[in-house]
Design a protein around this motif. Structure first.
Motif, mmCIF file in Angstrom:
data_model
loop_
_atom_site.group_PDB
_atom_site.id
_atom_site.type_symbol
_atom_site.label_atom_id
_atom_site.label_comp_id
_atom_site.label_asym_id
_atom_site.label_seq_id
_atom_site.Cartn_x
_atom_site.Cartn_y
_atom_site.Cartn_z
ATOM 1 N N GLY A 116 -7.618 8.294 -12.516
ATOM 2 C CA GLY A 116 -6.266 8.540 -12.032
ATOM 3 C C GLY A 116 -5.809 9.880 -12.564
ATOM 4 O O GLY A 116 -5.844 10.118 -13.771
ATOM 5 N N THR A 117 -5.426 10.774 -11.679
ATOM 6 C CA THR A 117 -5.152 12.160 -12.054
ATOM 7 C C THR A 117 -3.721 12.533 -11.708
ATOM 8 O O THR A 117 -3.293 12.395 -10.571
ATOM 9 N N TYR A 171 -4.115 18.303 -16.970
ATOM 10 C CA TYR A 171 -3.935 17.095 -16.166
ATOM 11 C C TYR A 171 -3.878 15.858 -17.062
ATOM 12 O O TYR A 171 -4.573 15.786 -18.082
ATOM 13 N N SER A 172 -3.062 14.895 -16.652
ATOM 14 C CA SER A 172 -3.066 13.589 -17.294
ATOM 15 C C SER A 172 -4.139 12.750 -16.602
ATOM 16 O O SER A 172 -4.116 12.582 -15.386
ATOM 17 N N LEU A 173 -5.081 12.238 -17.383
ATOM 18 C CA LEU A 173 -6.255 11.562 -16.820
ATOM 19 C C LEU A 173 -6.354 10.138 -17.349
ATOM 20 O O LEU A 173 -6.491 9.916 -18.565
ATOM 21 N N MET A 174 -6.290 9.176 -16.433
ATOM 22 C CA MET A 174 -6.393 7.751 -16.762
ATOM 23 C C MET A 174 -7.737 7.274 -16.243
ATOM 24 O O MET A 174 -7.945 7.185 -15.032
ATOM 25 N N VAL A 178 -3.816 1.975 -13.349
ATOM 26 C CA VAL A 178 -2.814 2.600 -14.213
ATOM 27 C C VAL A 178 -2.125 3.755 -13.483
ATOM 28 O O VAL A 178 -0.913 3.939 -13.584
ATOM 29 N N LYS A 179 -2.896 4.540 -12.716
ATOM 30 C CA LYS A 179 -2.302 5.639 -11.947
ATOM 31 C C LYS A 179 -1.363 5.104 -10.870
ATOM 32 O O LYS A 179 -0.312 5.712 -10.569
ATOM 33 N N MET A 180 -1.702 3.973 -10.269
ATOM 34 C CA MET A 180 -0.842 3.347 -9.273
ATOM 35 C C MET A 180 0.515 3.003 -9.886
ATOM 36 O O MET A 180 1.574 3.307 -9.323
ATOM 37 N N VAL A 181 0.494 2.366 -11.061
ATOM 38 C CA VAL A 181 1.743 2.011 -11.727
ATOM 39 C C VAL A 181 2.502 3.275 -12.143
ATOM 40 O O VAL A 181 3.735 3.348 -12.029
ATOM 41 N N GLY A 198 3.002 3.730 -4.169
ATOM 42 C CA GLY A 198 4.230 2.980 -4.384
ATOM 43 C C GLY A 198 4.167 1.631 -3.674
ATOM 44 O O GLY A 198 4.591 0.599 -4.218
ATOM 45 N N ARG A 199 3.617 1.629 -2.481
ATOM 46 C CA ARG A 199 3.457 0.373 -1.728
ATOM 47 C C ARG A 199 2.511 -0.574 -2.458
ATOM 48 O O ARG A 199 2.773 -1.778 -2.571
ATOM 49 N N TRP A 200 1.385 -0.017 -2.940
ATOM 50 C CA TRP A 200 0.419 -0.865 -3.647
ATOM 51 C C TRP A 200 1.048 -1.453 -4.909
ATOM 52 O O TRP A 200 0.761 -2.596 -5.268
ATOM 53 N N THR A 201 1.890 -0.672 -5.588
ATOM 54 C CA THR A 201 2.541 -1.159 -6.804
ATOM 55 C C THR A 201 3.436 -2.343 -6.482
ATOM 56 O O THR A 201 3.433 -3.358 -7.191
ATOM 57 N N VAL A 202 4.222 -2.222 -5.419
ATOM 58 C CA VAL A 202 5.115 -3.312 -5.025
ATOM 59 C C VAL A 202 4.305 -4.533 -4.595
ATOM 60 O O VAL A 202 4.632 -5.674 -4.948
#
Length: 298
Positions: A115-116, A127-130, A168-171, A244-248
């Protein structure tokens, strides 16, 4: 040596600046030339990309989520050899990532999902890298992540098994939606208080220092207001990347309430509508039960 399949130029430049040897492929010739000019080795096909790399290879894939990711990883998997690693740095759905990791694992390959976050500023800020996936592959390739991150020991980490990085990137993106919406609503409220003649750019800059809400998003808000304080040149149309949709959807599956993130996603949907039907129906209902006036379309 790292193969970068269809990878962003900024990430390539940061890796090159860190002393890594890069082979880059993109179906668009201009995209390839832009990174070749920065010092990468050009590959005009995936076959050539693989040829230029020495085992154990590492190939970073940066393509949009969906079928094109499946196609790219499928093509790579057929050409790589046991012990090679595929890195998916795009915004893939974590469920797809778990499936893909199992598929490439059956071929003796390993996979990391990264997750970038960092956008266009990643080249200068890092970059923040998960990162999720095979722990041994992560350890072997950690120098890559250290180079891309804001620092050698900050802004990146192995967060769990395959799919964890993209989850984690999704959230992260869901939280981003909520933060952006809160700033947008607050500044809209201040913009509407005409009698106080508030300078929104000035206020944004004040909040950037010492305030509880200071953040990079606020820095960017201030920059946008500096460029165009009234935002007259921008349409009130906001896209969503899908995360955002996947998070919901995930919150529904887990029965975890996330009302702020859900409302911010709905606000983006509303921004794309001209004269939304629901609002028209509200006006019609008020007219029906109370005789309230309605504004007619011209």
């Amino acid at each position: 040596m790292i193969g970068l399949g269809r990878m962003g130029g900024n990430m390539t430049q940061r890796l090159l600046a860190g002393g890594h040897h890069i082979v880059a492929y993109d179906p668009d010739e201009q995209a390839r030339l832009s990174v070749v000019n920065a010092g990468a080795i050009e590959a005009t096909s995936i076959d050539e990309l693989v040829f230029h790399l020495s085992p154990p290879r590492a190939v970073w894939v940066m393509v949009p989520a969906g079928d094109v990711t499946d196609e790219t990883i499928g093509t790579l998997s057929a050409k790589l050899t046991v012990g090679d690693t595929i890195i998916d740095g795009g915004n893939s759905n974590y469920k797809d990532t778990i499936r893909r990791a199992a598929d490439v694992g059956d071929l003796g390959l390993t996979m990391l999902d990264v997750g970038t976050s960092g956008g266009v500023w990643g080249l200068t800020e890092g970059y923040s890298l998960m990162i999720g996936g095979d722990a041994e592959a992560y350890s072997r390739l950690e120098p890559i992540f250290q180079t891309l991150a804001p620092g050698a020991s900050i802004g990146y980490g192995h967060v769990g098994p395959s799919g964890a990085g993209h989850f984690v990137k999704m959230v992260h993106n869901g939280i981003e939606y909520g933060m952006m919406q809160a700033f947008a609503e607050g500044f809209e409220l201040m913009e509407a208080k005409h009698d106080l003649e508030l300078d929104l750019a000035q206020i944004a800059h004040i909040w950037r220092y010492g305030s509880v809400v200071r953040s990079w998003l606020l820095d960017l808000t201030a920059a946008a207001l500096d460029e165009d304080g009234s935002l007259e040149g921008i349409q009130a149309y906001v896209e969503d990347s899908g995360e955002g949709r996947w998070t919901v959807e995930e919150s529904i599956d887990l029965a975890v309430p996330i009302p702020v993130i859900a409302a911010s996603l709905q606000a983006r949907f509303r921004s794309r509508q001209d004269s939304p039907f629901g609002a028209k129906l509200l006006a019609a209902m008020r007219n029906q039960f109370g005789g309230h006036s309605v504004r007619k379309s011209e």
